[in-house]
Design a protein around this motif. Structure first.
Motif, PDB file in Angstrom:
ATOM      1  N   GLY A 133       3.690  67.623 -62.610  1.00  0.00           N
ATOM      2  CA  GLY A 133       5.085  67.610 -63.031  1.00  0.00           C
ATOM      3  C   GLY A 133       5.276  68.394 -64.301  1.00  0.00           C
ATOM      4  N   GLU A 134       4.283  69.247 -64.611  1.00  0.00           N
ATOM      5  CA  GLU A 134       4.338  70.025 -65.843  1.00  0.00           C
ATOM      6  C   GLU A 134       5.356  71.152 -65.777  1.00  0.00           C
ATOM      7  OE1 GLU A 134       0.804  72.032 -63.590  1.00  0.00           O
ATOM      8  OE2 GLU A 134       1.666  70.024 -63.789  1.00  0.00           O
ATOM      9  N   THR A 135       5.814  71.582 -66.936  1.00  0.00           N
ATOM     10  CA  THR A 135       6.669  72.757 -67.033  1.00  0.00           C
ATOM     11  C   THR A 135       5.817  74.012 -66.957  1.00  0.00           C
ATOM     12  OG1 THR A 135       8.120  71.491 -68.494  1.00  0.00           O
ATOM     13  CG2 THR A 135       8.463  73.880 -68.401  1.00  0.00           C
ATOM     14  N   SER A 136       4.680  73.982 -67.653  1.00  0.00           N
ATOM     15  CA  SER A 136       3.765  75.126 -67.666  1.00  0.00           C
ATOM     16  C   SER A 136       2.324  74.646 -67.575  1.00  0.00           C
ATOM     17  CB  SER A 136       3.939  75.960 -68.949  1.00  0.00           C
ATOM     18  OG  SER A 136       5.217  76.545 -69.006  1.00  0.00           O
ATOM     19  N   ARG A 137       1.517  75.458 -66.912  1.00  0.00           N
ATOM     20  CA  ARG A 137       0.086  75.184 -66.790  1.00  0.00           C
ATOM     21  C   ARG A 137      -0.670  76.212 -67.631  1.00  0.00           C
ATOM     22  NH1 ARG A 137      -2.855  74.026 -61.078  1.00  0.00           N
ATOM     23  NH2 ARG A 137      -1.359  72.305 -61.249  1.00  0.00           N
ATOM     24  N   ILE A 138      -1.458  75.701 -68.563  1.00  0.00           N
ATOM     25  CA  ILE A 138      -2.202  76.565 -69.475  1.00  0.00           C
ATOM     26  C   ILE A 138      -3.690  76.403 -69.201  1.00  0.00           C
ATOM     27  CG2 ILE A 138      -2.650  77.125 -71.893  1.00  0.00           C
ATOM     28  CD1 ILE A 138       0.057  75.750 -72.524  1.00  0.00           C
ATOM     29  N   VAL A 139      -4.362  77.496 -68.893  1.00  0.00           N
ATOM     30  CA  VAL A 139      -5.794  77.452 -68.606  1.00  0.00           C
ATOM     31  C   VAL A 139      -6.550  78.121 -69.740  1.00  0.00           C
ATOM     32  CG1 VAL A 139      -7.627  78.138 -67.016  1.00  0.00           C
ATOM     33  CG2 VAL A 139      -5.409  77.412 -66.125  1.00  0.00           C
ATOM     34  N   LEU A 140      -7.546  77.406 -70.265  1.00  0.00           N
ATOM     35  CA  LEU A 140      -8.342  77.912 -71.381  1.00  0.00           C
ATOM     36  C   LEU A 140      -9.689  78.420 -70.886  1.00  0.00           C
ATOM     37  CD1 LEU A 140      -6.226  75.980 -72.682  1.00  0.00           C
ATOM     38  CD2 LEU A 140      -7.971  75.341 -74.346  1.00  0.00           C
ATOM     39  N   GLY A 141     -10.165  79.477 -71.523  1.00  0.00           N
ATOM     40  CA  GLY A 141     -11.505  79.983 -71.285  1.00  0.00           C
ATOM     41  C   GLY A 141     -12.110  80.372 -72.622  1.00  0.00           C
ATOM     42  N   SER A 142     -13.254  79.805 -72.962  1.00  0.00           N
ATOM     43  CA  SER A 142     -13.865  80.126 -74.248  1.00  0.00           C
ATOM     44  C   SER A 142     -14.780  81.334 -74.130  1.00  0.00           C
ATOM     45  CB  SER A 142     -14.664  78.926 -74.775  1.00  0.00           C
ATOM     46  OG  SER A 142     -15.861  78.764 -74.039  1.00  0.00           O
ATOM     47  N   VAL A 143     -15.010  82.001 -75.260  1.00  0.00           N
ATOM     48  CA  VAL A 143     -15.875  83.188 -75.251  1.00  0.00           C
ATOM     49  C   VAL A 143     -17.311  82.828 -74.898  1.00  0.00           C
ATOM     50  CG1 VAL A 143     -14.411  84.342 -76.948  1.00  0.00           C
ATOM     51  CG2 VAL A 143     -16.386  82.995 -77.727  1.00  0.00           C
ATOM     52  N   THR A 144     -17.676  81.560 -75.076  1.00  0.00           N
ATOM     53  CA  THR A 144     -19.044  81.138 -74.765  1.00  0.00           C
ATOM     54  C   THR A 144     -19.286  80.989 -73.266  1.00  0.00           C
ATOM     55  OG1 THR A 144     -18.412  78.822 -75.012  1.00  0.00           O
ATOM     56  CG2 THR A 144     -19.289  79.935 -76.961  1.00  0.00           C
ATOM     57  N   GLU A 145     -18.212  81.001 -72.481  1.00  0.00           N
ATOM     58  CA  GLU A 145     -18.345  80.795 -71.041  1.00  0.00           C
ATOM     59  C   GLU A 145     -18.537  82.093 -70.260  1.00  0.00           C
ATOM     60  OE1 GLU A 145     -15.629  77.417 -69.561  1.00  0.00           O
ATOM     61  OE2 GLU A 145     -14.606  78.207 -71.331  1.00  0.00           O
ATOM     62  N   GLY A 146     -18.326  83.216 -70.912  1.00  0.00           N
ATOM     63  CA  GLY A 146     -18.518  84.486 -70.220  1.00  0.00           C
ATOM     64  C   GLY A 146     -17.225  85.065 -69.683  1.00  0.00           C
ATOM     65  N   GLU A 147     -17.245  86.371 -69.501  1.00  0.00           N
ATOM     66  CA  GLU A 147     -16.032  87.080 -69.085  1.00  0.00           C
ATOM     67  C   GLU A 147     -15.743  86.972 -67.593  1.00  0.00           C
ATOM     68  OE1 GLU A 147     -19.664  89.489 -69.365  1.00  0.00           O
ATOM     69  OE2 GLU A 147     -18.454  88.532 -70.929  1.00  0.00           O
ATOM     70  N   ASP A 148     -16.675  86.430 -66.798  1.00  0.00           N
ATOM     71  CA  ASP A 148     -16.446  86.335 -65.355  1.00  0.00           C
ATOM     72  C   ASP A 148     -15.861  84.983 -64.935  1.00  0.00           C
ATOM     73  OD1 ASP A 148     -18.688  84.864 -65.925  1.00  0.00           O
ATOM     74  OD2 ASP A 148     -19.846  85.560 -64.189  1.00  0.00           O
ATOM     75  N   LYS A 149     -15.502  84.146 -65.884  1.00  0.00           N
ATOM     76  CA  LYS A 149     -14.973  82.814 -65.570  1.00  0.00           C
ATOM     77  C   LYS A 149     -13.762  82.870 -64.635  1.00  0.00           C
ATOM     78  CE  LYS A 149     -15.903  78.479 -66.743  1.00  0.00           C
ATOM     79  NZ  LYS A 149     -17.250  77.909 -66.734  1.00  0.00           N
ATOM     80  N   PRO A 150     -12.795  83.767 -64.859  1.00  0.00           N
ATOM     81  CA  PRO A 150     -11.635  83.801 -63.955  1.00  0.00           C
ATOM     82  C   PRO A 150     -12.013  84.106 -62.510  1.00  0.00           C
ATOM     83  CG  PRO A 150     -11.170  84.983 -65.982  1.00  0.00           C
ATOM     84  CD  PRO A 150     -12.638  84.701 -65.987  1.00  0.00           C
ATOM     85  N   LEU A 151     -13.051  84.904 -62.312  1.00  0.00           N
ATOM     86  CA  LEU A 151     -13.473  85.239 -60.952  1.00  0.00           C
ATOM     87  C   LEU A 151     -14.200  84.071 -60.292  1.00  0.00           C
ATOM     88  CD1 LEU A 151     -14.810  88.876 -61.510  1.00  0.00           C
ATOM     89  CD2 LEU A 151     -12.518  88.137 -60.825  1.00  0.00           C
ATOM     90  N   LYS A 152     -14.858  83.252 -61.094  1.00  0.00           N
ATOM     91  CA  LYS A 152     -15.572  82.092 -60.553  1.00  0.00           C
ATOM     92  C   LYS A 152     -14.622  80.955 -60.202  1.00  0.00           C
ATOM     93  CE  LYS A 152     -20.038  82.805 -62.841  1.00  0.00           C
ATOM     94  NZ  LYS A 152     -21.034  82.225 -63.794  1.00  0.00           N
ATOM     95  N   TYR A 153     -13.476  80.894 -60.898  1.00  0.00           N
ATOM     96  CA  TYR A 153     -12.505  79.827 -60.665  1.00  0.00           C
ATOM     97  C   TYR A 153     -11.119  80.444 -60.432  1.00  0.00           C
ATOM     98  CZ  TYR A 153     -16.289  76.942 -62.405  1.00  0.00           C
ATOM     99  OH  TYR A 153     -17.511  76.330 -62.569  1.00  0.00           O
ATOM    100  N   PRO A 154     -10.961  81.190 -59.343  1.00  0.00           N
ATOM    101  CA  PRO A 154      -9.696  81.911 -59.115  1.00  0.00           C
ATOM    102  C   PRO A 154      -8.492  81.002 -58.902  1.00  0.00           C
ATOM    103  CG  PRO A 154     -11.105  82.007 -57.169  1.00  0.00           C
ATOM    104  CD  PRO A 154     -11.943  81.437 -58.271  1.00  0.00           C
ATOM    105  N   SER A 155      -8.703  79.804 -58.359  1.00  0.00           N
ATOM    106  CA  SER A 155      -7.557  78.906 -58.153  1.00  0.00           C
ATOM    107  C   SER A 155      -6.996  78.431 -59.481  1.00  0.00           C
ATOM    108  CB  SER A 155      -7.966  77.698 -57.299  1.00  0.00           C
ATOM    109  OG  SER A 155      -8.266  78.099 -55.984  1.00  0.00           O
ATOM    110  N   ALA A 156      -7.880  78.021 -60.396  1.00  0.00           N
ATOM    111  CA  ALA A 156      -7.414  77.533 -61.694  1.00  0.00           C
ATOM    112  C   ALA A 156      -6.702  78.638 -62.466  1.00  0.00           C
ATOM    113  CB  ALA A 156      -8.594  76.997 -62.502  1.00  0.00           C
TER     114      ALA A 156
END
Length: 256
Positions: A133-156
């Motif tokens: 029921g949120e107005t906006s969904r904010i997804v965080l990714g830290s620099v310690t997790e690597g630059e490929d995080k968005p590709l590993k979790y495309p749904s999020a």
């Protein structure tokens, strides 16, 4: 005639009904709900500590709900800001659900709250499927997790209205490839804004709060293409599941 029912989709459909009701009630009170999702250790709580403090310094009424499987450590940290904070213990459940959030807000959320931060359980898999029921969904990714995080979790990342990079003060030390991260985010969610922040140094924090307040004032929020595909899938499944029902379908009552 026997029909196979997808239990998971039925659960999500009921959650979506409750999310619609909660979103409407929050809107009536002028409250903007922000669903923060990330992996464990990405810095959600540290980011929220700074956001709550700065919101209060500006005279913005803000509150936070923080969810964890166990312990109330995060709630104690956030309460130090002076903002109203509520801890939700999920007892092993790996995500929040709209009905669960609604029950915890009922009778607790202070009147006139402008920004409601919802710190979801640290997980980028299960929470991505649940509309709170949120107005906006904010997804965080830290620099310690690597630059490929968005590709590993495309749904999020693909369902995000905003992506925030955290811990940028140590980006060089961990050899974080910022341009690659930005490319990967745009690959799964074209056009989504990406902000770089550091809760430790304060870099980017005022800009992030400004953006959230602009959204609260009605500024256009990025609408990911994946969200439309998800909604269409749920609609098609709902039609198929109830095709030929002898009894009319009555949606579950929205909790108050």
């Amino acid at each position: 005639m026997c029909r196979v029912v997808d239990l998971r989709q039925a659960v999500l459909a009921k959650n979506d009904e409750r999310a619609v009701g909660l979103r409407g009630r929050l809107a009536e009170h002028g409250t903007v709900a922000l669903n923060l999702m990330s992996s464990p250790g990405s810095g959600k709580t540290a980011l929220l500590e700074v956001l709550l403090e700065r919101a209060l310094e500006r005279g913005v009424t803000a509150a936070a709900v923080t969810a964890d499987l166990a312990t109330e450590n995060d709630a104690r940290r956030l309460a130090a800001s002076g903002a109203p904070v509520k801890q939700v213990l999920t007892d092993g459940l790996c995500h929040l659900e709209a009905g669960m959030l609604s029950r915890h807000l009922d009778g607790w959320l202070p009147e006139g709250t402008r920004l409601l931060f919802v710190e979801n359980v640290g997980n980028l898999v299960c929470p991505a499927s649940y509309d709170l029921g949120e107005t906006s969904r904010i997804v965080l990714g830290s620099v310690t997790e690597g630059e490929d995080k968005p590709l590993k979790y495309p749904s999020a990342f693909g369902l995000a209205n905003l992506v925030v990079i955290t811990k940028t003060d140590i980006a060089e030390a961990v050899e974080f490839d910022g341009p690659a991260f930005h490319r990967h985010v745009q690959q799964v969610n074209p056009g989504v804004p990406v902000l770089e922040t550091s809760a430790r140094t304060g870099a980017g924090m005022d800009g992030l709060l400004d953006l959230l307040l602009e959204a609260a004032d009605g500024a256009p929020v990025h609408q990911p293409a994946l969200a439309h595909q998800h909604q269409q899938h749920m609609h098609n499944h709902d039609e198929a599941a109830h095709d030929g029902d002898e009894e009319p379908h009555h949606p579950a009552a929205v909790p108050t």
